[in-house]
Scaffold this motif. Sequence first.
Motif, short mmCIF file in Angstrom:
data_model
loop_
_atom_site.label_atom_id
_atom_site.label_comp_id
_atom_site.label_asym_id
_atom_site.label_seq_id
_atom_site.Cartn_x
_atom_site.Cartn_y
_atom_site.Cartn_z
N VAL A 180 0.87 -1.17 0.00
CA VAL A 180 0.00 0.00 0.00
C VAL A 180 0.91 1.23 0.00
O VAL A 180 1.76 1.37 0.89
N PRO A 181 0.78 2.11 -0.98
CA PRO A 181 1.70 3.25 -1.10
C PRO A 181 1.81 4.10 0.18
O PRO A 181 2.91 4.52 0.55
N GLU A 182 0.71 4.33 0.85
CA GLU A 182 0.76 5.14 2.08
C GLU A 182 1.60 4.47 3.16
O GLU A 182 2.35 5.13 3.87
N ARG A 183 1.47 3.16 3.27
CA ARG A 183 2.26 2.41 4.27
C ARG A 183 3.74 2.48 3.93
O ARG A 183 4.59 2.68 4.79
N LEU A 184 4.09 2.33 2.65
CA LEU A 184 5.49 2.39 2.25
C LEU A 184 6.08 3.78 2.45
O LEU A 184 7.26 3.92 2.79
N LEU A 185 5.27 4.81 2.28
CA LEU A 185 5.75 6.17 2.58
C LEU A 185 6.03 6.34 4.06
O LEU A 185 7.00 6.99 4.45
N GLN A 186 5.20 5.73 4.90
CA GLN A 186 5.44 5.78 6.35
C GLN A 186 6.71 5.02 6.71
O GLN A 186 7.50 5.47 7.54
N VAL A 187 6.93 3.87 6.07
CA VAL A 187 8.16 3.11 6.29
C VAL A 187 9.37 3.95 5.88
O VAL A 187 10.36 4.04 6.62
#
Length: 73
Positions: A10-17
């Motif tokens: 999920v792009p949002e999760r990867l941005l948080q990572v």
Amino acid sequence: PHVVIDPLCVPERLLQVRDEILHHVKGNYKESDLFKLYQTPDLKNFEEGDADTVSRMPNMLALRRAIYSAEFR
């Protein structure tokens, strides 16, 4: 051929990572005649039981759990 893993990527999760890693992981500068880079610790070296790591990088640890899971492998 390729595989799409929706719950993991999920792009949002990867941005948080990405943000967690940028703000909380120190990279060591390395240089050779072929390349220059900042090397960070391997994912396996982050401790799940370390309260500091868990509080600072929950999304990175969740990604690591998913990648290292038997289901993913």
